[in-house]
Design a protein around this motif. Structure first.
Motif, PDB file in Angstrom:
ATOM      1  N   VAL A  24      20.852  14.167   7.256  1.00 47.13           N
ATOM      2  CA  VAL A  24      19.860  13.482   8.074  1.00 47.13           C
ATOM      3  C   VAL A  24      20.556  12.855   9.277  1.00 47.13           C
ATOM      4  CG1 VAL A  24      18.355  13.023   6.112  1.00 47.13           C
ATOM      5  CG2 VAL A  24      20.103  11.357   6.726  1.00 47.13           C
ATOM      6  N   ASP A  25      19.771  12.666  10.356  1.00 48.80           N
ATOM      7  CA  ASP A  25      20.332  12.094  11.576  1.00 48.80           C
ATOM      8  C   ASP A  25      20.545  10.592  11.474  1.00 48.80           C
ATOM      9  OD1 ASP A  25      20.431  14.514  12.748  1.00 48.80           O
ATOM     10  OD2 ASP A  25      19.083  14.077  14.408  1.00 48.80           O
ATOM     11  N   ASN A  26      19.708   9.913  10.701  1.00 48.59           N
ATOM     12  CA  ASN A  26      19.832   8.458  10.569  1.00 48.59           C
ATOM     13  C   ASN A  26      19.239   8.027   9.235  1.00 48.59           C
ATOM     14  OD1 ASN A  26      16.876   7.590  11.008  1.00 48.59           O
ATOM     15  ND2 ASN A  26      17.275   8.916  12.767  1.00 48.59           N
ATOM     16  N   GLU A  27      19.587   6.797   8.835  1.00 51.40           N
ATOM     17  CA  GLU A  27      19.198   6.334   7.504  1.00 51.40           C
ATOM     18  C   GLU A  27      17.704   6.103   7.358  1.00 51.40           C
ATOM     19  OE1 GLU A  27      20.531   2.312   6.525  1.00 51.40           O
ATOM     20  OE2 GLU A  27      21.140   2.084   8.619  1.00 51.40           O
ATOM     21  N   LEU A  28      16.982   5.948   8.476  1.00 55.58           N
ATOM     22  CA  LEU A  28      15.544   5.745   8.379  1.00 55.58           C
ATOM     23  C   LEU A  28      14.845   6.960   7.786  1.00 55.58           C
ATOM     24  CD1 LEU A  28      14.689   3.856  11.701  1.00 55.58           C
ATOM     25  CD2 LEU A  28      14.752   2.939   9.377  1.00 55.58           C
ATOM     26  N   GLN A  29      15.420   8.138   7.960  1.00 56.31           N
ATOM     27  CA  GLN A  29      14.826   9.337   7.374  1.00 56.31           C
ATOM     28  C   GLN A  29      14.847   9.282   5.851  1.00 56.31           C
ATOM     29  OE1 GLN A  29      17.093  12.175  10.183  1.00 56.31           O
ATOM     30  NE2 GLN A  29      15.309  13.349   9.556  1.00 56.31           N
ATOM     31  N   VAL A  30      15.698   8.446   5.306  1.00 55.48           N
ATOM     32  CA  VAL A  30      15.723   8.231   3.863  1.00 55.48           C
ATOM     33  C   VAL A  30      14.938   6.975   3.486  1.00 55.48           C
ATOM     34  CG1 VAL A  30      17.199   7.766   1.872  1.00 55.48           C
ATOM     35  CG2 VAL A  30      17.920   9.431   3.595  1.00 55.48           C
ATOM     36  N   LEU A  31      15.097   5.907   4.286  1.00 54.13           N
ATOM     37  CA  LEU A  31      14.459   4.634   3.948  1.00 54.13           C
ATOM     38  C   LEU A  31      12.938   4.704   4.042  1.00 54.13           C
ATOM     39  CD1 LEU A  31      16.832   2.010   5.622  1.00 54.13           C
ATOM     40  CD2 LEU A  31      16.592   2.551   3.186  1.00 54.13           C
ATOM     41  N   ILE A  32      12.412   5.393   5.057  1.00 56.57           N
ATOM     42  CA  ILE A  32      10.951   5.443   5.235  1.00 56.57           C
ATOM     43  C   ILE A  32      10.271   6.085   4.036  1.00 56.57           C
ATOM     44  CG2 ILE A  32       9.115   6.501   6.604  1.00 56.57           C
ATOM     45  CD1 ILE A  32      10.867   5.894   9.093  1.00 56.57           C
ATOM     46  N   PRO A  33      10.664   7.300   3.617  1.00 53.47           N
ATOM     47  CA  PRO A  33      10.024   7.846   2.416  1.00 53.47           C
ATOM     48  C   PRO A  33      10.373   7.075   1.148  1.00 53.47           C
ATOM     49  CG  PRO A  33      11.782   9.299   3.183  1.00 53.47           C
ATOM     50  CD  PRO A  33      11.575   8.277   4.260  1.00 53.47           C
ATOM     51  N   SER A  34      11.551   6.465   1.110  1.00 51.95           N
ATOM     52  CA  SER A  34      11.928   5.687  -0.071  1.00 51.95           C
ATOM     53  C   SER A  34      11.012   4.482  -0.233  1.00 51.95           C
ATOM     54  CB  SER A  34      13.385   5.238   0.025  1.00 51.95           C
ATOM     55  OG  SER A  34      14.266   6.348  -0.018  1.00 51.95           O
ATOM     56  N   LEU A  35      10.630   3.854   0.884  1.00 56.09           N
ATOM     57  CA  LEU A  35       9.688   2.739   0.823  1.00 56.09           C
ATOM     58  C   LEU A  35       8.343   3.211   0.286  1.00 56.09           C
ATOM     59  CD1 LEU A  35       8.622  -0.093   1.355  1.00 56.09           C
ATOM     60  CD2 LEU A  35       8.336   0.530   3.769  1.00 56.09           C
ATOM     61  N   LEU A  36       7.854   4.339   0.779  1.00 58.19           N
ATOM     62  CA  LEU A  36       6.583   4.874   0.296  1.00 58.19           C
ATOM     63  C   LEU A  36       6.652   5.148  -1.209  1.00 58.19           C
ATOM     64  CD1 LEU A  36       5.706   7.328   3.206  1.00 58.19           C
ATOM     65  CD2 LEU A  36       4.591   5.145   2.700  1.00 58.19           C
ATOM     66  N   ARG A  37       7.753   5.701  -1.645  1.00 50.86           N
ATOM     67  CA  ARG A  37       7.899   5.981  -3.086  1.00 50.86           C
ATOM     68  C   ARG A  37       7.926   4.694  -3.897  1.00 50.86           C
ATOM     69  NH1 ARG A  37      12.964   9.471  -4.974  1.00 50.86           N
ATOM     70  NH2 ARG A  37      14.058   7.632  -4.173  1.00 50.86           N
ATOM     71  N   SER A  38       8.616   3.673  -3.391  1.00 50.53           N
ATOM     72  CA  SER A  38       8.720   2.423  -4.143  1.00 50.53           C
ATOM     73  C   SER A  38       7.366   1.726  -4.256  1.00 50.53           C
ATOM     74  CB  SER A  38       9.746   1.492  -3.484  1.00 50.53           C
ATOM     75  OG  SER A  38       9.303   1.034  -2.213  1.00 50.53           O
ATOM     76  N   ILE A  39       6.516   1.863  -3.221  1.00 53.60           N
ATOM     77  CA  ILE A  39       5.175   1.278  -3.294  1.00 53.60           C
ATOM     78  C   ILE A  39       4.356   1.979  -4.367  1.00 53.60           C
ATOM     79  CG2 ILE A  39       3.022   0.877  -2.036  1.00 53.60           C
ATOM     80  CD1 ILE A  39       4.714   0.744   0.542  1.00 53.60           C
ATOM     81  N   LEU A  40       4.444   3.311  -4.416  1.00 55.61           N
ATOM     82  CA  LEU A  40       3.717   4.053  -5.445  1.00 55.61           C
ATOM     83  C   LEU A  40       4.225   3.698  -6.837  1.00 55.61           C
ATOM     84  CD1 LEU A  40       3.344   7.623  -3.895  1.00 55.61           C
ATOM     85  CD2 LEU A  40       1.662   5.773  -3.977  1.00 55.61           C
ATOM     86  N   ALA A  41       5.522   3.447  -6.956  1.00 52.97           N
ATOM     87  CA  ALA A  41       6.075   3.084  -8.256  1.00 52.97           C
ATOM     88  C   ALA A  41       5.484   1.770  -8.758  1.00 52.97           C
ATOM     89  CB  ALA A  41       7.597   2.983  -8.179  1.00 52.97           C
TER      90      ALA A  41
END
Length: 248
Positions: A24-41
């Motif tokens: 990935v080009d930057n960490e936001l490409q991981v953090l953004i979907p990770s936040l969405l996943r954590s909300i669903l969790a």
């Protein structure tokens, strides 16, 4: 929509690479979907019929390399699969096409508005979200776009957030804080447009509740101490007047 032959001898996730090895080009490409996943969790803590993948290969056609969205959501599949989890998401194994895919546009253009949108339409992903906060002007697109598949083609949906009735979720962009980083993030929303709680929100609420409880306990301690001091002062004044309550 891609058609699969269940009788064909097909490779499994154990036979296929688990990614395309593209960093990935930057960490936001991981953090953004990770936040969405954590909300669903949090939201679906008791549900076991959903899976949200982050930077995981999705295999959609035998003999073709995986496509790797930044995030994707599938409903109607086991949340946990195998002891060590999924290596990749193989559609002919899962028998469920992801209903939502997410791409976060980075400095290196990845075909989000042409090649990938065509592939996701061919796969049959119902919703396609493109988040492009930094390079929208370059790509001549808005920073947040939601598309819904209609008759094999993606149609842009209006609004922020956008309600997705098939998923019973809304998605939108709003300023907030995640992992002590305050900026615009993608969030899930309810039917009324209210943002769903995040882990940081829950932690902040618990800290506030604990602080309020601490303050209440301190106030109670101080009240008890004041009552004790008043009683002690009264006894001392009575003793000065020659009155000892112990003699009564």
């Amino acid at each position: 929509m891609v058609q699969y032959n269940p009788l064909q001898s097909l490779p499994t996730e154990d036979d296929l690479p688990d990614s395309d090895d593209t960093p990935v080009d930057n960490e936001l490409q991981v953090l953004i979907p990770s936040l969405l996943r954590s909300i669903l969790a949090l939201l679906w803590a008791d549900r076991m019929d959903w899976f949200f993948g982050v930077n995981m290969g999705v295999y959609y056609e035998v003999g073709q390399p995986a496509i790797v969205p930044d995030g994707f959501l599938s409903l109607g599949v086991p949340r946990q699969k195998r002891e060590n989890g999924r290596r990749s998401y193989v559609i002919w194994q899962e028998q469920v096409v992801p209903q939502l895919v997410l791409e976060c546009v980075s400095q290196t253009y990845g075909g989000e508005y042409d090649n990938k949108i065509a592939k996701y339409a061919n796969i049959g992903a119902l919703y396609y979200i493109i988040y492009n906060p930094d390079y929208g002007r370059r790509d001549q697109h808005d920073s947040f776009e939601v598309y819904r598949l209609v008759n094999g083609h993606y149609l842009r949906q209006s609004g922020n957030p956008v309600w997705m009735p098939e998923l019973a979720l809304g998605i939108g962009v709003e300023q907030g804080t995640f992992e002590s980083w305050t900026q615009n993030w993608l969030y899930w929303y309810d039917l009324h447009g209210q943002r769903l709680p995040t882990p940081d929100t829950i932690i902040a609420r618990e800290r506030q509740r604990a602080e309020q409880e601490r303050q209440r306990a301190e106030q109670e301690r101080q009240r008890a101490e004041q009552e004790r001091q008043l009683r002690e002062d009264l006894l001392n004044r009575l003793r000065e007047k020659g009155i000892d309550l112990d003699d009564l």
